[in-house]
Design a protein around this motif. Sequence first.
Motif, PDB file in Angstrom:
ATOM      1  N   MET A 192       0.858  -1.163   0.000  1.00  0.00           N
ATOM      2  CA  MET A 192       0.000   0.000   0.000  1.00  0.00           C
ATOM      3  C   MET A 192       0.906   1.228   0.000  1.00  0.00           C
ATOM      4  O   MET A 192       1.227   1.763   1.035  1.00  0.00           O
ATOM      5  CB  MET A 192      -0.946  -0.028   1.182  1.00  0.00           C
ATOM      6  CG  MET A 192      -1.820  -1.265   1.178  1.00  0.00           C
ATOM      7  SD  MET A 192      -3.275  -1.176   2.194  1.00  0.00           S
ATOM      8  CE  MET A 192      -4.201   0.101   1.428  1.00  0.00           C
ATOM      9  N   ALA A 193       1.276   1.610  -1.167  1.00  0.00           N
ATOM     10  CA  ALA A 193       2.281   2.658  -1.327  1.00  0.00           C
ATOM     11  C   ALA A 193       1.888   3.992  -0.721  1.00  0.00           C
ATOM     12  O   ALA A 193       2.754   4.796  -0.414  1.00  0.00           O
ATOM     13  CB  ALA A 193       2.569   2.835  -2.816  1.00  0.00           C
ATOM     14  N   HIS A 194       0.622   4.226  -0.538  1.00  0.00           N
ATOM     15  CA  HIS A 194       0.207   5.516   0.010  1.00  0.00           C
ATOM     16  C   HIS A 194       0.298   5.570   1.534  1.00  0.00           C
ATOM     17  O   HIS A 194      -0.059   6.568   2.129  1.00  0.00           O
ATOM     18  CB  HIS A 194      -1.212   5.864  -0.453  1.00  0.00           C
ATOM     19  CG  HIS A 194      -2.249   4.925   0.067  1.00  0.00           C
ATOM     20  ND1 HIS A 194      -2.590   3.777  -0.606  1.00  0.00           N
ATOM     21  CD2 HIS A 194      -3.007   4.953   1.177  1.00  0.00           C
ATOM     22  CE1 HIS A 194      -3.522   3.144   0.081  1.00  0.00           C
ATOM     23  NE2 HIS A 194      -3.793   3.833   1.157  1.00  0.00           N
ATOM     24  N   LEU A 195       0.784   4.531   2.159  1.00  0.00           N
ATOM     25  CA  LEU A 195       0.871   4.495   3.616  1.00  0.00           C
ATOM     26  C   LEU A 195       2.309   4.414   4.126  1.00  0.00           C
ATOM     27  O   LEU A 195       2.559   3.752   5.125  1.00  0.00           O
ATOM     28  CB  LEU A 195       0.084   3.294   4.159  1.00  0.00           C
ATOM     29  CG  LEU A 195      -1.405   3.271   3.884  1.00  0.00           C
ATOM     30  CD1 LEU A 195      -1.998   1.951   4.325  1.00  0.00           C
ATOM     31  CD2 LEU A 195      -2.100   4.411   4.575  1.00  0.00           C
ATOM     32  N   HIS A 254      -7.693   3.839   2.340  1.00  0.00           N
ATOM     33  CA  HIS A 254      -7.911   3.733   0.895  1.00  0.00           C
ATOM     34  C   HIS A 254      -8.941   4.770   0.433  1.00  0.00           C
ATOM     35  O   HIS A 254      -8.716   5.464  -0.560  1.00  0.00           O
ATOM     36  CB  HIS A 254      -8.379   2.327   0.521  1.00  0.00           C
ATOM     37  CG  HIS A 254      -8.676   2.186  -0.932  1.00  0.00           C
ATOM     38  ND1 HIS A 254      -7.685   2.054  -1.879  1.00  0.00           N
ATOM     39  CD2 HIS A 254      -9.853   2.202  -1.613  1.00  0.00           C
ATOM     40  CE1 HIS A 254      -8.244   1.979  -3.077  1.00  0.00           C
ATOM     41  NE2 HIS A 254      -9.552   2.062  -2.939  1.00  0.00           N
ATOM     42  N   VAL A 255     -10.049   4.865   1.145  1.00  0.00           N
ATOM     43  CA  VAL A 255     -11.082   5.843   0.781  1.00  0.00           C
ATOM     44  C   VAL A 255     -10.491   7.251   0.821  1.00  0.00           C
ATOM     45  O   VAL A 255     -10.657   8.036  -0.116  1.00  0.00           O
ATOM     46  CB  VAL A 255     -12.320   5.732   1.705  1.00  0.00           C
ATOM     47  CG1 VAL A 255     -13.269   6.906   1.499  1.00  0.00           C
ATOM     48  CG2 VAL A 255     -13.046   4.410   1.457  1.00  0.00           C
ATOM     49  N   ARG A 256      -9.801   7.569   1.892  1.00  0.00           N
ATOM     50  CA  ARG A 256      -9.244   8.928   2.040  1.00  0.00           C
ATOM     51  C   ARG A 256      -8.193   9.249   0.973  1.00  0.00           C
ATOM     52  O   ARG A 256      -8.100  10.380   0.524  1.00  0.00           O
ATOM     53  CB  ARG A 256      -8.635   9.093   3.431  1.00  0.00           C
ATOM     54  CG  ARG A 256      -9.659   9.138   4.531  1.00  0.00           C
ATOM     55  CD  ARG A 256      -9.016   9.380   5.888  1.00  0.00           C
ATOM     56  NE  ARG A 256      -9.980   9.296   6.949  1.00  0.00           N
ATOM     57  CZ  ARG A 256     -10.838  10.271   7.271  1.00  0.00           C
ATOM     58  NH1 ARG A 256     -10.836  11.388   6.599  1.00  0.00           N
ATOM     59  NH2 ARG A 256     -11.685  10.104   8.259  1.00  0.00           N
ATOM     60  N   ASN A 257      -7.416   8.255   0.546  1.00  0.00           N
ATOM     61  CA  ASN A 257      -6.333   8.511  -0.395  1.00  0.00           C
ATOM     62  C   ASN A 257      -6.686   8.276  -1.862  1.00  0.00           C
ATOM     63  O   ASN A 257      -6.039   8.841  -2.736  1.00  0.00           O
ATOM     64  CB  ASN A 257      -5.107   7.660  -0.033  1.00  0.00           C
ATOM     65  CG  ASN A 257      -4.411   8.195   1.183  1.00  0.00           C
ATOM     66  OD1 ASN A 257      -3.721   9.190   1.116  1.00  0.00           O
ATOM     67  ND2 ASN A 257      -4.621   7.538   2.318  1.00  0.00           N
ATOM     68  N   HIS A 258      -7.696   7.443  -2.131  1.00  0.00           N
ATOM     69  CA  HIS A 258      -7.986   7.085  -3.517  1.00  0.00           C
ATOM     70  C   HIS A 258      -9.409   7.405  -3.956  1.00  0.00           C
ATOM     71  O   HIS A 258      -9.697   7.293  -5.152  1.00  0.00           O
ATOM     72  CB  HIS A 258      -7.717   5.597  -3.750  1.00  0.00           C
ATOM     73  CG  HIS A 258      -6.291   5.235  -3.553  1.00  0.00           C
ATOM     74  ND1 HIS A 258      -5.297   5.591  -4.439  1.00  0.00           N
ATOM     75  CD2 HIS A 258      -5.672   4.569  -2.549  1.00  0.00           C
ATOM     76  CE1 HIS A 258      -4.133   5.147  -3.999  1.00  0.00           C
ATOM     77  NE2 HIS A 258      -4.335   4.521  -2.855  1.00  0.00           N
ATOM     78  N   VAL A 259     -10.271   7.758  -3.036  1.00  0.00           N
ATOM     79  CA  VAL A 259     -11.650   8.072  -3.404  1.00  0.00           C
ATOM     80  C   VAL A 259     -11.890   9.539  -3.072  1.00  0.00           C
ATOM     81  O   VAL A 259     -11.781  10.393  -3.945  1.00  0.00           O
ATOM     82  CB  VAL A 259     -12.663   7.134  -2.705  1.00  0.00           C
ATOM     83  CG1 VAL A 259     -14.084   7.444  -3.140  1.00  0.00           C
ATOM     84  CG2 VAL A 259     -12.334   5.672  -3.003  1.00  0.00           C
ATOM     85  N   VAL A 260     -12.213   9.818  -1.829  1.00  0.00           N
ATOM     86  CA  VAL A 260     -12.455  11.199  -1.397  1.00  0.00           C
ATOM     87  C   VAL A 260     -12.058  11.316   0.064  1.00  0.00           C
ATOM     88  O   VAL A 260     -12.477  10.502   0.887  1.00  0.00           O
ATOM     89  CB  VAL A 260     -13.946  11.598  -1.539  1.00  0.00           C
ATOM     90  CG1 VAL A 260     -14.227  12.943  -0.905  1.00  0.00           C
ATOM     91  CG2 VAL A 260     -14.376  11.618  -2.992  1.00  0.00           C
ATOM     92  N   ASP A 261     -11.261  12.313   0.383  1.00  0.00           N
ATOM     93  CA  ASP A 261     -10.943  12.598   1.781  1.00  0.00           C
ATOM     94  C   ASP A 261     -11.972  13.609   2.269  1.00  0.00           C
ATOM     95  O   ASP A 261     -11.966  14.762   1.857  1.00  0.00           O
ATOM     96  CB  ASP A 261      -9.539  13.164   1.918  1.00  0.00           C
ATOM     97  CG  ASP A 261      -9.128  13.352   3.367  1.00  0.00           C
ATOM     98  OD1 ASP A 261     -10.005  13.306   4.258  1.00  0.00           O
ATOM     99  OD2 ASP A 261      -7.927  13.540   3.608  1.00  0.00           O
TER     100      ASP A 261
END
Length: 92
Positions: free
Chosen positions: A1-4, A60-67
């Motif tokens: 999970m590269a965004h973490l 995932h939601v915060r980084n790839h959908v909508v924060d």
Amino acid sequence: MAHLPNNSAKLVARIRRLQGQLEAIVRSLENDAPCGDVLQLVASVRGAVNGLTIELIEEHVRNHVVDPEHEDDPEKAKGAADLIAVVRTYLK
């Protein structure tokens, strides 16, 4: 999970605790522990996995959908916040 990347050490530590809990179940089974004790350990693992799942889905939601905290569209922000809340409720 590269965004973490900042959170990865925390997630790995959490997974290592899960490994310890799973090993405790193995030891209990090998030592013929009472069924209730084994079931309690399994329930603990389930709760820990659910907690990890919640954290990963929320990120995932915060980084790839909508924060929801940084979304300008109030409807999208509310939708994302509602989704996170539902996932938290469902997996608890």
